[in-house]
Design a protein around this motif. Sequence first.
Motif, PDB file in Angstrom:
ATOM      1  N   ILE A  66      67.527 -89.480 -12.264  1.00  0.00           N
ATOM      2  CA  ILE A  66      67.989 -89.612 -10.892  1.00  0.00           C
ATOM      3  C   ILE A  66      68.935 -88.473 -10.504  1.00  0.00           C
ATOM      4  O   ILE A  66      69.117 -88.146  -9.329  1.00  0.00           O
ATOM      5  CB  ILE A  66      68.676 -90.979 -10.689  1.00  0.00           C
ATOM      6  N   GLY A  67      69.522 -87.830 -11.498  1.00  0.00           N
ATOM      7  CA  GLY A  67      70.399 -86.691 -11.238  1.00  0.00           C
ATOM      8  C   GLY A  67      69.678 -85.507 -10.633  1.00  0.00           C
ATOM      9  O   GLY A  67      70.326 -84.570 -10.132  1.00  0.00           O
ATOM     10  N   ILE A  68      68.356 -85.519 -10.650  1.00  0.00           N
ATOM     11  CA  ILE A  68      67.572 -84.443 -10.040  1.00  0.00           C
ATOM     12  C   ILE A  68      67.916 -84.288  -8.566  1.00  0.00           C
ATOM     13  O   ILE A  68      67.880 -83.184  -8.011  1.00  0.00           O
ATOM     14  CB  ILE A  68      66.061 -84.732 -10.220  1.00  0.00           C
ATOM     15  N   GLN A  69      68.250 -85.397  -7.906  1.00  0.00           N
ATOM     16  CA  GLN A  69      68.581 -85.345  -6.489  1.00  0.00           C
ATOM     17  C   GLN A  69      69.764 -84.419  -6.217  1.00  0.00           C
ATOM     18  O   GLN A  69      69.869 -83.836  -5.136  1.00  0.00           O
ATOM     19  CB  GLN A  69      68.892 -86.753  -5.986  1.00  0.00           C
ATOM     20  N   PHE A  70      70.647 -84.275  -7.189  1.00  0.00           N
ATOM     21  CA  PHE A  70      71.794 -83.379  -7.044  1.00  0.00           C
ATOM     22  C   PHE A  70      71.494 -82.002  -7.628  1.00  0.00           C
ATOM     23  O   PHE A  70      71.922 -80.980  -7.083  1.00  0.00           O
ATOM     24  CB  PHE A  70      73.022 -83.987  -7.726  1.00  0.00           C
ATOM     25  N   SER A  71      70.760 -81.980  -8.727  1.00  0.00           N
ATOM     26  CA  SER A  71      70.426 -80.708  -9.375  1.00  0.00           C
ATOM     27  C   SER A  71      69.597 -79.817  -8.468  1.00  0.00           C
ATOM     28  O   SER A  71      69.744 -78.593  -8.477  1.00  0.00           O
ATOM     29  CB  SER A  71      69.661 -80.970 -10.679  1.00  0.00           C
ATOM     30  N   SER A 157      58.714 -82.901 -13.423  1.00  0.00           N
ATOM     31  CA  SER A 157      60.042 -82.799 -12.819  1.00  0.00           C
ATOM     32  C   SER A 157      60.550 -81.361 -12.874  1.00  0.00           C
ATOM     33  O   SER A 157      61.098 -80.840 -11.898  1.00  0.00           O
ATOM     34  CB  SER A 157      61.017 -83.722 -13.548  1.00  0.00           C
ATOM     35  N   ALA A 158      60.358 -80.720 -14.036  1.00  0.00           N
ATOM     36  CA  ALA A 158      60.778 -79.326 -14.185  1.00  0.00           C
ATOM     37  C   ALA A 158      59.995 -78.417 -13.251  1.00  0.00           C
ATOM     38  O   ALA A 158      60.570 -77.521 -12.602  1.00  0.00           O
ATOM     39  CB  ALA A 158      60.598 -78.885 -15.635  1.00  0.00           C
ATOM     40  N   ALA A 159      58.692 -78.645 -13.154  1.00  0.00           N
ATOM     41  CA  ALA A 159      57.863 -77.830 -12.267  1.00  0.00           C
ATOM     42  C   ALA A 159      58.260 -78.039 -10.806  1.00  0.00           C
ATOM     43  O   ALA A 159      58.354 -77.078 -10.027  1.00  0.00           O
ATOM     44  CB  ALA A 159      56.393 -78.179 -12.469  1.00  0.00           C
ATOM     45  N   GLY A 160      58.511 -79.295 -10.436  1.00  0.00           N
ATOM     46  CA  GLY A 160      58.897 -79.590  -9.059  1.00  0.00           C
ATOM     47  C   GLY A 160      60.216 -78.948  -8.684  1.00  0.00           C
ATOM     48  O   GLY A 160      60.356 -78.366  -7.597  1.00  0.00           O
ATOM     49  N   LEU A 161      61.206 -79.034  -9.560  1.00  0.00           N
ATOM     50  CA  LEU A 161      62.507 -78.420  -9.298  1.00  0.00           C
ATOM     51  C   LEU A 161      62.389 -76.904  -9.184  1.00  0.00           C
ATOM     52  O   LEU A 161      63.016 -76.282  -8.321  1.00  0.00           O
ATOM     53  CB  LEU A 161      63.484 -78.773 -10.417  1.00  0.00           C
ATOM     54  N   THR A 162      61.573 -76.318 -10.054  1.00  0.00           N
ATOM     55  CA  THR A 162      61.392 -74.866 -10.020  1.00  0.00           C
ATOM     56  C   THR A 162      60.748 -74.421  -8.716  1.00  0.00           C
ATOM     57  O   THR A 162      61.215 -73.477  -8.057  1.00  0.00           O
ATOM     58  CB  THR A 162      60.523 -74.416 -11.202  1.00  0.00           C
ATOM     59  N   LEU A 163      59.680 -75.081  -8.312  1.00  0.00           N
ATOM     60  CA  LEU A 163      58.985 -74.707  -7.085  1.00  0.00           C
ATOM     61  C   LEU A 163      59.849 -74.976  -5.865  1.00  0.00           C
ATOM     62  O   LEU A 163      59.783 -74.233  -4.865  1.00  0.00           O
ATOM     63  CB  LEU A 163      57.664 -75.465  -6.992  1.00  0.00           C
ATOM     64  N   LEU A 164      60.669 -76.011  -5.916  1.00  0.00           N
ATOM     65  CA  LEU A 164      61.598 -76.275  -4.824  1.00  0.00           C
ATOM     66  C   LEU A 164      62.596 -75.118  -4.694  1.00  0.00           C
ATOM     67  O   LEU A 164      62.928 -74.685  -3.582  1.00  0.00           O
ATOM     68  CB  LEU A 164      62.338 -77.585  -5.096  1.00  0.00           C
ATOM     69  N   GLY A 165      63.053 -74.614  -5.828  1.00  0.00           N
ATOM     70  CA  GLY A 165      63.952 -73.464  -5.813  1.00  0.00           C
ATOM     71  C   GLY A 165      63.277 -72.210  -5.290  1.00  0.00           C
ATOM     72  O   GLY A 165      63.901 -71.399  -4.587  1.00  0.00           O
ATOM     73  N   VAL A 166      61.990 -72.030  -5.615  1.00  0.00           N
ATOM     74  CA  VAL A 166      61.246 -70.870  -5.116  1.00  0.00           C
ATOM     75  C   VAL A 166      61.090 -70.950  -3.600  1.00  0.00           C
ATOM     76  O   VAL A 166      61.165 -69.934  -2.896  1.00  0.00           O
ATOM     77  CB  VAL A 166      59.872 -70.775  -5.805  1.00  0.00           C
ATOM     78  N   ILE A 167      60.873 -72.157  -3.082  1.00  0.00           N
ATOM     79  CA  ILE A 167      60.808 -72.330  -1.625  1.00  0.00           C
ATOM     80  C   ILE A 167      62.127 -71.900  -0.991  1.00  0.00           C
ATOM     81  O   ILE A 167      62.155 -71.203   0.028  1.00  0.00           O
ATOM     82  CB  ILE A 167      60.503 -73.806  -1.275  1.00  0.00           C
ATOM     83  N   ALA A 168      63.237 -72.312  -1.602  1.00  0.00           N
ATOM     84  CA  ALA A 168      64.552 -71.923  -1.098  1.00  0.00           C
ATOM     85  C   ALA A 168      64.746 -70.415  -1.179  1.00  0.00           C
ATOM     86  O   ALA A 168      65.308 -69.794  -0.268  1.00  0.00           O
ATOM     87  CB  ALA A 168      65.643 -72.644  -1.888  1.00  0.00           C
ATOM     88  N   LEU A 169      64.259 -69.809  -2.256  1.00  0.00           N
ATOM     89  CA  LEU A 169      64.346 -68.356  -2.413  1.00  0.00           C
ATOM     90  C   LEU A 169      63.608 -67.658  -1.277  1.00  0.00           C
ATOM     91  O   LEU A 169      64.097 -66.675  -0.703  1.00  0.00           O
ATOM     92  CB  LEU A 169      63.775 -67.954  -3.774  1.00  0.00           C
TER      93      LEU A 169
END
Length: 258
Positions: A66-71, A157-169
């Motif tokens: 659940i900490g992913i929401q903050f990470s 989860s790792a893939a989703g967080l990474t791609l979310l960061g790429v969108i932000a980039l």
Amino acid sequence: MSTLTDQVTPARILRSEWHKLWTLRSTWIALLTASTLMLGIGLLMGATYTSGGGDGDVDTVVLILIGIQFSQIALAVLGILITAGEYSTGMIRASLTAVPRRLPVLWSKAAVFGAVTFTLTLITTFVTFLAAQLFLSGTDQAASLADPGVTRALAGSAAGLTLLGVIALGLGALLRSVPGAIGAFIGGVMILPEVLGMLPYAVVSGAAKYFPAKSVEALTSAHVTPGSASPGAALLAMILWAAASLAVAGVALKRRDV
């Protein structure tokens, strides 16, 4: 005699972006924050969980991670700083002068950021899950990596967080403003899907589940929940969103002055 363009190889651009990433204090802070939040909250959930408390039907991986929401916020800010931050400091002029074709700079930033983020989050998700299970053993949330969907959800989860960061980039490169890109990310990526999901229109709510934030939720779940996208569809949606973000940013980068 070789020209400057001949000397600017993809490997050298990647190496340059790698060094720039690790020389930023914000990189260490964001990555440490993202990992600490995920691990710390996961351990807290495991240590305080008791069977029969009403959370027995919650997906085990979702509960622990659940900490992913903050990470995801920390990683998104890092992605934005990697691109928009260079505009605020003026370093972008040096980067684009060294690489006149421009686009390799953007692709290299995304590649380096993606590789580092995926490696870190993948390790953190597995460590968090295994550590939390030390507390959850004997409860109705006890699970193992061999259980159906668990390993896939941790990697997803790792893939989703990474791609979310790429969108932000990509948003950072497009808007060239750290505050503007953060606002666009929070409003367009995190809040908009929630608003659309509440509208009384089947087409709109059906499309909302493929938005980035909702797709990450689907990737994090070990079991497919009703009304959400399948893991495969969610991953494809995230890849397309990330590609679109970089493509639009690339077009703007080519057409604008520095």
